[in-house]
Motif scaffolding. Structure first.
Motif, mmCIF file in Angstrom:
data_model
loop_
_atom_site.group_PDB
_atom_site.id
_atom_site.type_symbol
_atom_site.label_atom_id
_atom_site.label_comp_id
_atom_site.label_asym_id
_atom_site.label_seq_id
_atom_site.Cartn_x
_atom_site.Cartn_y
_atom_site.Cartn_z
ATOM 1 N N SER A 1 10.984 5.976 30.930
ATOM 2 C CA SER A 1 10.856 6.948 29.853
ATOM 3 C C SER A 1 11.603 8.224 30.225
ATOM 4 C CB SER A 1 9.385 7.280 29.582
ATOM 5 O OG SER A 1 8.678 6.153 29.122
ATOM 6 N N GLY B 1 10.334 5.190 26.108
ATOM 7 C CA GLY B 1 9.541 6.367 25.785
ATOM 8 C C GLY B 1 10.329 7.654 25.896
ATOM 9 N N ASN C 1 2.980 5.309 17.377
ATOM 10 C CA ASN C 1 3.041 4.924 18.788
ATOM 11 C C ASN C 1 2.095 3.789 19.146
ATOM 12 O OD1 ASN C 1 4.907 6.923 19.224
ATOM 13 N ND2 ASN C 1 3.430 8.438 19.899
ATOM 14 N N ALA D 1 2.986 0.968 21.717
ATOM 15 C CA ALA D 1 2.933 1.280 23.149
ATOM 16 C C ALA D 1 1.546 1.078 23.718
ATOM 17 C CB ALA D 1 3.389 2.723 23.387
#
Length: 344
Positions: free
Chosen positions: A32, A99, A300, A303
């Motif tokens: 990320s 991310g 999100n 995730a």
């Protein structure tokens, strides 16, 4: 000994460290991007860039700083371009970026023209994450500004003023237990301060009353103590705390209900508990829930879908839910091997 040679050595050391970190990132399955902007001592806008990834060799999650990028402009396109160029120079695979971590300003977080939206065109799986604790703190502070919760805003301001009043003087500080000032940037620390204030509220109220009547205090101290004691013993401040009000000898009554009222809540109730519940508690909770649903969107969720596939959660899951969540997870992250391992 020259500054030029010293700066060159420091720069070379930075390059070596960055190369070592980049090598470890390339070995990882995913990473990320982390970025934040700040100004240096000379006033130049610097963008700090880092990465977060799982180090399989050491079996740990690592967050590493990679370097600074000087920004010529602060618009979303310029910042996004600076981040993208920096990552490209490192040779990191955009397909492995899952991310993006920035602050919540519109330049970085905007869904249409923000940095995270622009970078999603290149890093298609890189979901944007804003610190959940920071978002919660922002939402609570935002709710304190709406008209219906002006009482809550005044309550927090009164607590801050009382703590500051005792902290400003060494003599006054001895009158109550040690209570730290409210932290404006860390919501968890602010909660601890208010909890400590609540625990010693009766002692604080008695100390304010003593100072407001004391002959040893000067006029300014007596005046400030009297005003704070009045504010801290109102029903709006100690709502739903009847026992505390009785300890302080404060009246615990609801405001008078009349036919027409435009400047405060005026629900038709017969008891003080019902009045405060309908005029303050329920509207505040409703507003908080609505705001949290808007700020913590479902964007999100992919995730976090892996958390629902933990064996402990799977025991309480139907086969249809398991199939749906597994398929969604594998489709987003392109890990088809997991389907066969799940027996699908």
């Amino acid at each position: 000994m020259s500054p030029q040679i010293q700066n060159e050595i420091i720069s070379l050391c930075g390059d070596v460290i960055r190369d070592d970190i980049t090598t470890d990132v390339k070995k990882a399955y995913a990473y990320s991007i982390l970025a934040d902007e700040s100004s240096d001592i000379s006033g130049k806008e610097q963008l700090s860039i880092g990465v977060r990834f799982f180090d399989e060799e050491n079996m740990m999650v690592r967050e590493e700083f990679l370097g600074f990028v000087e920004l010529s402009d602060m618009d979303a396109k310029s910042v996004a371009s600076a981040i993208n160029n920096f990552i490209e120079k490192l040779g990191l695979d955009p397909e492995k970026c899952f991310g993006q971590g920035y602050d919540g300003c519109s330049t970085m977080a905007g869904k249409d023209g923000g940095v995270q939206s622009i970078l999603r065109k290149t890093y298609t799986r890189a979901l944007y994450f804003h610190c959940a604790s920071h978002k919660l703190n922002l939402e609570v502070n935002k709710l304190n500004e709406i008209t219906i919760t002006i009482t809550i805003q005044n309550t927090v301001s009164t607590i801050k003023g009382i703590i500051r009043f005792f902290q400003e003087s060494a003599l006054r500080r001895k009158c109550i237990p040690n209570i730290p000032m409210l932290c404006e940037t860390r919501w968890s620390q602010k909660h601890k301060c208010i909890a400590t204030f609540k625990e010693h509220y009766v002692e604080i109220g008695m100390a304010l009353e003593t100072l407001s009547r004391g002959t040893d205090s000067n006029n300014a101290t007596r005046k400030a103590a009297f005003q704070m004691h009045c504010a801290a013993t109102k029903s709006e401040f100690i709502v739903k705390a009847k026992t505390i009000a009785e300890h302080l000898g404060a009246d615990f009554n609801m405001p008078r209900v009349i036919n027409e009222q435009k400047h405060r809540a005026n629900p038709p109730t017969l008891t003080s508990g019902e009045f405060w519940r309908r005029s303050l508690i329920i509207p505040y909770i409703d507003s908080l829930i609505m705001s949290l649903e808007q700020r913590f969107s479902e964007e999100n969720l992919p995730a976090f879908s892996l958390l629902t596939l933990h064996p402990h959660a799977m025991l309480n899951m139907t086969y249809e839910d398991f199939l749906k969540k597994t398929t969604s997870f594998c489709s987003f992250y392109n890990v088809n091997d997991f389907l066969s391992e799940a027996g699908l």
